[in-house]
Design a protein around this motif. Structure first.
Motif, PDB file in Angstrom:
ATOM      1  N   GLY A 200       0.846  -1.192   0.000  1.00 43.50           N
ATOM      2  CA  GLY A 200       0.000   0.000   0.000  1.00 43.50           C
ATOM      3  C   GLY A 200       0.869   1.225   0.000  1.00 43.50           C
ATOM      4  N   GLU A 201       0.673   2.065   0.999  1.00 43.10           N
ATOM      5  CA  GLU A 201       1.504   3.266   1.108  1.00 43.10           C
ATOM      6  C   GLU A 201       2.632   3.073   2.092  1.00 43.10           C
ATOM      7  N   ASN A 202       2.848   1.842   2.522  1.00 43.21           N
ATOM      8  CA  ASN A 202       3.843   1.587   3.562  1.00 43.21           C
ATOM      9  C   ASN A 202       5.063   0.892   2.989  1.00 43.21           C
ATOM     10  N   ASP A 203       6.220   1.278   3.506  1.00 39.38           N
ATOM     11  CA  ASP A 203       7.459   0.574   3.166  1.00 39.38           C
ATOM     12  C   ASP A 203       7.880  -0.249   4.372  1.00 39.38           C
TER      13      ASP A 203
ATOM     14  N   ASP B  90      -2.464   3.814  -4.583  1.00 36.74           N
ATOM     15  CA  ASP B  90      -1.915   5.116  -4.221  1.00 36.74           C
ATOM     16  C   ASP B  90      -0.723   5.468  -5.104  1.00 36.74           C
ATOM     17  N   ARG B  94       8.730   9.710  -4.400  1.00 35.74           N
ATOM     18  CA  ARG B  94       9.940   9.436  -3.628  1.00 35.74           C
ATOM     19  C   ARG B  94      10.999  10.490  -3.933  1.00 35.74           C
ATOM     20  N   ARG B 105      10.163   8.257   1.140  1.00 40.51           N
ATOM     21  CA  ARG B 105       8.823   8.122   0.586  1.00 40.51           C
ATOM     22  C   ARG B 105       8.011   9.329   1.033  1.00 40.51           C
TER      23      ARG B 105
END
Lengths: 436, 250
Positions: A200-203, B90, B94, B105
C-alpha cells in the motif's frame, strides 16, 4: 621498448577518449567554521571537514564515484586528505552492483538507525547529519529490484572500526589514549542482507547483519600477583562478534509520517586464539554473550508553513546477559567482577543514555534564504538535556553563513553522567558554507 | 438553406457542450509519448527577491511518470524526485537525498505540500483524473485574444484534493488551458496560474507556467527549456535507482 611505449600510448588515448566521452558530475562544499566554548569562550580545536568534494564519472550503465574531504585542524594548521568513498557502480536493468569503498545507508528513521551497522562511525562528526558521520568500508553490494521488492546483499571483507577521538582534550567523552587491542579482529568478513517491500503506502524492511563490534570490549585480564605487591588486573581488549536482526518501516497516518526501526543484537566474545605454547599462566578469559535491542520511533509533521517538526524516541535495552571468567590454561571458572556492558554496535546515541527523546524542527523563510533549525534531546533514563539551535542566512546563491549553538546540561551530583561530561563541550559555532 | 441549417446545427453542438464533454476533449488531446526538458523555476517573494532552481525532467504517459533531478542551487544538486501515478492504487512519490544516501517516501496524501519551496504543490504537478472531478461549464470568455471555454472543476471527495475548486480557461481552438484560478478548502482564491505553449512536432507543449500565490504574495515562474518530445524515453528510467544518477545534460 618501442612496442611497449606504443601500447602505453594507445592505452592512454583510449582512457582519455573514454573519460572525454563520459559525463562528469561534481558537487562540493567549502565549510570553514570556528567553535568557541560557552563556558570561557576558548576555541575548541577538533578536526573538521574544510572541503568536501563528490565527483562522478558516468558512461552508459557504469559510474565511478568518489567522495573526498580535506580535514583541517586550526591549532596545528594540519590538513589531511580523506578519500571517504571510491566505488564503481553498475546499473543493469534489474538493479545495481557497487564495488569499492562505500558508505551504506539502511533503515527508515532519520539520523539514528539501529539497523544500519554496515559502516563504523567517525565520532569526530557524531553530530553531523546523514552519512557525514560514517566511515566508508571496502565492500561489494548488490541490489535487485523485483516488482515491489528490493533485495540487497553486502559483503565486507575488510573490517573497519569506529574512529574515536582518543587523547582529544576538547572532546569530553574521549579516552586519554588509544587503548591497546590485544586481540584484533580475526575473522574480518562481514555480511548483510536486506529486503524491502511496499505494501500500500507503507514501506517495510527486514535485515540481517553479521559483523564485528565497532568499539572494543573486555576480552581477558592479565592477573599479575607478585609477592609483596598489590595484585594487578590488566584488561585486554578485543572485539565481539555481533549478529543483528532488524526491522524498519515507514507509514503515513493522516498528515503524519511515522518512521520506525528496531534491531535485536546478539553479541558474543569470540574465543581468543592463543599460541598453545605461549599461554601466560596469569591470563583469564572473559566470555560474554548478550542480547540487547535498540529502537527508534519517529513521527513527523509538516505545517502549512512548510515547517518540519520531528519527534524521536530512541531506546537501548539489554535483554539477556551471560558471562563467565575462566583461566586460559586450566579452563577453570573463576569469580571475577563483571564489567558493565556497553554496546559495541548500533546507534551512537546509545552511549549517552538508554532512552532519549529527541525533538527537532526546521523551516525556511525568505525563499530559502533564511534557514532555522532547532533540536532538543531529553534524557529519559537519567537527568540530562541537549539543546541545539542554528540560523543560516544565504545572502547570495550557493553561499550561507551559519550561527549555531549547542548546550548540554547534566547532573552535578553525577559526574559519570554522559550529559554532565558533555557540559564543557557546550559551544557556539560560526561558519561559512560555499557550495559549488 | 440546408447549408445554413447545418452550420447552425453544428454550431449549437459545439457551443452546447457540457463541462464534462469539454474536459473529455481536453483529456483526449494528442500529447507526446515522452517529454524531456531542462526546467528553470524562479521563485519571487513579496520584496522582489528571487531564487532560481534548475532541474532536468523526464516524463511520459501524460506526466503520470516523472523523474526530476535538481542541478541548482548547488546545495540541492543531486537531490532527485520520482513520481508514478497509478489508476488502482496510491500514487508513489519518492525523493533521493544524497546527504543521507536514502530515498524518502512522500505520502500521496501530502499533495498539498509545496514542491521544493515553490508555489506549485505536488498536486499541481499531478494529472487530474477525469472521474475524480465534477465539471461545470461557465460563460465563455476571451483571454488575451483567445476565445475560451470556462470550466469550474470541483474535485470529488475521492480525489483528496487540497483545493475546493478550480476555474480553468481553455482555448477553444487548441483545447489548451491558458489560465486557471485555484481555490482553497475555505473557498478563498489561493493561486492564479498562466500557461504558455510551444508547438514541437505535432504537439503543443507547455513552455511556461506562471503561478501566483495570492495568499502568500509570492510567485513562481517555471520555464521549460531544451524541450524534446518522443525521444524514446524508456519506462525503466522511472525507477528508484535512477534517482541516484544524474542524466546526461545536452
Amino acid at each position: 621498448m618501442n612496442k611497449s611505449l606504443k601500447k602505453i600510448k594507445i592505452l592512454l588515448i583510449l582512457i582519455i577518449l573514454s573519460v572525454a566521452s563520459a559525463q562528469i558530475n561534481y558537487t562540493g562544499e567549502i565549510n570553514p567554521f570556528i567553535m568557541t566554548r560557552t563556558a570561557d569562550q576558548s576555541q575548541i580545536n577538533l578536526p573538521f571537514r574544510l572541503l568536501s568534494l563528490d565527483v562522478g564519472y558516468s558512461k552508459g550503465p557504469l559510474d565511478l564515484k568518489t567522495v573526498s574531504a580535506l580535514e583541517h585542524r586550526y591549532n596545528t594548521s594540519e590538513s589531511v586528505y580523506d578519500l571517504r568513498e571510491i566505488y564503481l557502480a553498475y546499473y543493469p536493468d534489474w538493479g545495481e552492483v557497487k564495488l569499492g569503498k562505500q558508505i551504506h545507508a539502511w533503515g527508515s528513521a532519520d539520523g539514528n538507525n539501529p539497523t544500519d551497522n554496515l559502516n563504523p562511525y567517525d565520532y569526530y562528526y557524531l553530530f553531523k547529519l546523514g552519512v557525514g558521520k560514517k566511515i566508508g568500508v571496502w565492500s561489494i553490494s548488490t541490489k535487485l529490484y523485483y516488482g515491489d521488492y528490493q533485495i540487497e546483499g553486502v559483503i565486507t571483507p575488510k573490517y573497519e572500526k569506529n574512529r574515536m577521538p582518543y587523547g582529544e582534550k576538547d572532546f569530553p567523552l574521549a579516552l586519554a589514549e588509544q587503548p591497546k587491542i590485544e586481540y584484533p579482529v580475526d575473522d574480518e568478513l562481514e555480511f548483510g542482507f536486506r529486503v524491502q517491500t511496499t505494501i500500500g503506502e507503507n514501506d517495510l524492511g527486514f535485515s540481517i547483519f553479521r559483523g564485528n563490534d565497532r568499539s572494543p570490549s573486555l576480552a581477558a585480564i592479565n592477573y599479575i600477583d607478585i609477592q609483596g605487591q598489590k595484585p594487578q588486573m590488566i584488561p585486554q581488549l578485543g572485539y565481539r562478534t555481533t549478529t543483528v536482526f532488524g526491522l524498519d518501516f515507514v507509514t503515513f497516518f493522516g498528515d503524519f509520517t511515522i518512521r520506525a526501526e528496531g534491531a535485536i543484537f546478539q553479541t558474543k566474545t569470540p574465543m581468543i586464539k592463543l599460541n598453545l605454547f605461549k599461554i601466560p599462566t596469569s591470563l583469564y578469559e572473559f566470555q560474554e554473550e548478550v542480547t540487547y535491542s535498540q529502537y527508534v520511533f519517529q513521527i513527523e509533521y509538516t505545517t502549512s508553513s512548510d515547517i518540519l517538526i520531528t519527534a524521536q524516541l530512541i531506546g537501548n535495552q539489554v535483554g539477556s546477559n551471560s558471562n563467565e571468567w575462566y583461566h586460559s590454561l586450566s579452563r577453570e571458572l573463576i569469580e571475577f567482577p563483571n564489567p558493565e556492558f556497553h554496546p559495541g554496535m548500533g546507534t551512537p546515541f546509545a552511549m549517552f543514555s538508554d532512552q532519549v527523546l529527541l525533538f527537532s524542527s526546521s523551516g525556511v523563510l525568505m525563499d530559502d534564504r533564511l534557514e532555522l533549525k532547532g533540536s532538543a534531546m531529553l534524557n529519559l533514563d537519567k537527568k540530562g538535556t541537549m539543546i541545539n539551535a542554528s540560523i543560516g542566512y544565504s545572502p547570495w546563491i550557493n553561499w550561507k553563513f551559519e550561527l549555531a549553538f549547542i548546550q548540554f546540561s547534566g547532573d552535578n551530583n553525577d559526574p559519570e553522567n554522559a550529559f554532565t561530561k558533555m557540559e564543557n563541550f557546550s559551544h557556539t559555532r560560526l561558519g561559512l558554507f560555499y557550495n559549488f | 438553406m440546408q447549408k445554413r441549417w447545418l452550420i447552425l446545427f453544428s454550431t449549437s453542438i459545439i457551443f452546447g457542450q457540457t463541462g464534462i464533454e469539454i474536459a473529455k476533449m481536453v483529456d483526449e488531446r494528442k500529447i507526446p509519448k515522452d517529454i524531456s526538458n531542462i526546467t528553470k523555476m524562479v521563485l519571487k517573494n513579496s520584496k522582489g527577491k528571487t531564487r532560481t532552481n534548475l532541474m532536468v525532467s523526464k516524463s511520459m504517459d501524460g506526466n503520470k511518470k516523472q523523474i526530476i533531478w535538481f542541478l541548482e542551487p548547488k546545495d540541492d544538486k543531486g537531490v532527485a524526485f520520482l513520481k508514478i501515478e497509478y489508476d488502482n492504487k496510491d500514487d508513489e512519490m519518492r525523493m533521493w537525498l544524497p546527504a543521507f544516501k536514502k530515498i524518502r517516501r512522500i505520502s500521496s496524501k501530502k499533495k498539498g505540500d509545496a514542491f521544493m519551496g515553490s508555489d506549485l504543490s505536488y498536486e499541481d504537478m499531478t494529472s487530474r483524473d477525469l472521474q475524480q472531478n465534477d465539471y461545470k461549464r461557465l460563460d465563455d470568455k476571451i483571454i488575451n485574444g483567445k476565445d475560451c471555454f470556462v470550466l469550474e472543476v470541483s474535485p470529488t471527495k475521492e480525489a483528496e484534493s487540497s483545493y475546493s475548486k478550480h476555474i480553468s480557461w481553455i482555448d477553444k481552438s487548441s483545447l489548451l488551458a491558458v489560465k486557471e484560478e485555484s481555490f482553497d478548502k475555505r473557498g478563498a482564491l489561493k493561486k492564479k496560474k498562466e500557461f504558455s505553449y510551444n508547438k514541437i512536432k505535432e504537439y503543443y507543449v507547455m513552455e511556461r507556467v506562471f503561478v501566483e500565490d495570492i495568499q502568500k504574495n509570492h510567485t513562481t515562474e517555471v520555464i521549460f527549456e531544451k524541450i524534446q518530445v518522443d525521444m524514446g524515453v524508456k519506462t525503466n528510467i522511472f525507477q528508484e535507482k535512477n534517482l541516484k544518477r544524474l542524466p546526461a545534460i545536452n
